[in-house]
Design a protein around this motif. Structure first.
Motif, PDB file in Angstrom:
ATOM      1  N   ASN A 112      69.143  54.391   3.653  1.00  0.00           N
ATOM      2  CA  ASN A 112      70.424  54.986   2.467  1.00  0.00           C
ATOM      3  C   ASN A 112      69.819  55.243   0.787  1.00  0.00           C
ATOM      4  O   ASN A 112      68.629  55.131   1.142  1.00  0.00           O
ATOM      5  CB  ASN A 112      71.147  53.249   2.365  1.00  0.00           C
ATOM      6  CG  ASN A 112      72.552  54.161   2.110  1.00  0.00           C
ATOM      7  OD1 ASN A 112      73.279  55.061   1.336  1.00  0.00           O
ATOM      8  ND2 ASN A 112      73.545  53.029   2.464  1.00  0.00           N
ATOM      9  N   ASN A 211      76.493  55.481   1.264  1.00  0.00           N
ATOM     10  CA  ASN A 211      76.891  55.982   1.834  1.00  0.00           C
ATOM     11  C   ASN A 211      78.424  54.946   2.049  1.00  0.00           C
ATOM     12  O   ASN A 211      79.930  55.475   1.876  1.00  0.00           O
ATOM     13  CB  ASN A 211      76.849  54.978   3.291  1.00  0.00           C
ATOM     14  CG  ASN A 211      77.424  53.368   3.006  1.00  0.00           C
ATOM     15  OD1 ASN A 211      76.409  52.932   2.536  1.00  0.00           O
ATOM     16  ND2 ASN A 211      78.142  53.030   4.166  1.00  0.00           N
ATOM     17  N   GLU A 215      81.405  57.521   2.702  1.00  0.00           N
ATOM     18  CA  GLU A 215      82.772  56.962   2.916  1.00  0.00           C
ATOM     19  C   GLU A 215      83.909  56.697   2.220  1.00  0.00           C
ATOM     20  O   GLU A 215      85.603  57.006   3.129  1.00  0.00           O
ATOM     21  CB  GLU A 215      82.319  55.690   3.808  1.00  0.00           C
ATOM     22  CG  GLU A 215      82.350  54.483   3.172  1.00  0.00           C
ATOM     23  CD  GLU A 215      81.368  53.585   3.833  1.00  0.00           C
ATOM     24  OE1 GLU A 215      81.433  53.776   4.620  1.00  0.00           O
ATOM     25  OE2 GLU A 215      81.609  52.043   3.580  1.00  0.00           O
ATOM     26  N   GLY A 286      77.785  58.205   6.419  1.00  0.00           N
ATOM     27  CA  GLY A 286      76.850  58.269   5.005  1.00  0.00           C
ATOM     28  C   GLY A 286      75.944  57.671   5.352  1.00  0.00           C
ATOM     29  O   GLY A 286      74.912  57.840   4.086  1.00  0.00           O
TER      30      GLY A 286
END
Length: 306
Positions: A112, A211, A215, A286
């Protein structure tokens, strides 16, 4: 260690070595697990994984999955102290598998980056957007911008927000120490509720994972790779930032990498674990899945590293 890239190799490992995966099982807690005949799998997870697991993983597996999400540092403490006994544990910082959790091995399955999410419907949110990648921190120094972040004592996103501010101070050459100047206790929200504060109007911006914005369709400012904790090329720079948890453990800045381990021997738990670390749903929510993931570390059988 690294996993065999082939799905066949992973399946052979997951089915052929299930009996060896109970090293952490047996903790006493309120979150059940360990029933060989049960079709329900309990999964204790990082808050930033909650939406992907609830709306992606659950739909991809046959067993019923019971998900409970908290900040990863809290997840680790709950299991280590015997307060929770999940079949599968997934955290947002694999350093927590060194301490307080100490599984024989674990799998890294996604990465991430840290971004600054903003609310385009508020004047202060638009100021963050206009400042962009080069000056996003300037509006945050203004008391008129309501910033949200998470508790560094409870989850990695909390201490990673501090790392980003510290790294940004050096990267941008600011006159003030951003890590010391920007954070206040009033900014802290539970990880699972952070970005939803935009809907209530409580915040104008938040330091969050990419993310979490993707999302939910929220706008965000990308940060330079030198400070967003996403690029292995800058690992040495990231490691210059540290934070001491209440336990006394000192965590260093590093690549955002999610890890998972199995604590139950049932076929259902192994099925969920395999899909969790290899499923296409991760990209849809994501996360980034590097080509060499899932990557295994620890006492993993040789057949999955060939």
């Amino acid at each position: 260690m690294t996993a065999d890239d082939s799905t066949t190799g992973r399946r052979a490992f997951l089915s052929g070595t299930a009996a060896a995966l109970g090293g952490l099982a047996g903790c006493v807690g309120g979150f059940g697990g360990g029933d060989e005949t049960s079709a329900t799998v309990s999964l204790l997870a990082a808050g930033s994984l909650n939406n992907a697991f609830e709306n992606g993983l659950k739909e991809s597996v046959d067993p019923t999955v019971q998900i409970e999400a908290h900040g990863s540092a809290q997840v680790a403490r709950l299991v280590a102290e015997g307060q929770k006994d999940p079949d599968v544990v997934s955290v947002a910082d694999v350093a927590l598998f060194d301490s307080p959790l100490e599984p024989d091995w674990y799998a890294e399955f996604a990465t991430n980056s840290v971004v600054v999410v903003y609310n385009p419907e508020t004047e202060s949110g638009r100021r963050v957007a206009e400042a962009g990648t080069d000056e996003w921190y300037r509006p945050l120094l203004d008391d008129e911008v309501a910033l949200g972040r998470t508790d560094p004592d409870l989850d990695p996103l909390g201490y990673r927000a501090l790392f980003v501010l510290e790294l940004a101070t050096e990267y941008y050459g600011t006159d003030v120490n951003l890590r010391q100047t920007i954070p206040t206790r009033e900014q802290i929200y539970p990880e699972t509720q952070l970005v939803s504060q935009f809907e209530t109007g409580a915040i104008d911006a938040a330091i969050a994972y990419r993310n979490m914005a993707v999302e939910r369709g929220y706008e965000y400012v990308d940060l330079p790779a030198e400070i967003d904790l996403s690029d292995p090329a800058h690992a040495k720079r990231y490691a210059s930032a540290t934070y001491e948890l209440p336990s006394g453990k000192v965590v260093e800045g590093g690549l955002v990498s999610y890890g998972s381990t199995v604590r139950d021997r049932s076929a259902a738990a192994m099925d969920v674990f395999e899909t969790q670390i290899t499923g296409q749903y991760l990209n849809e929510f994501g996360f980034v899945v590097p080509d060499d993931y899932p990557r295994f570390t620890g006492d993993a059988p040789d057949e999955i590293t060939d």
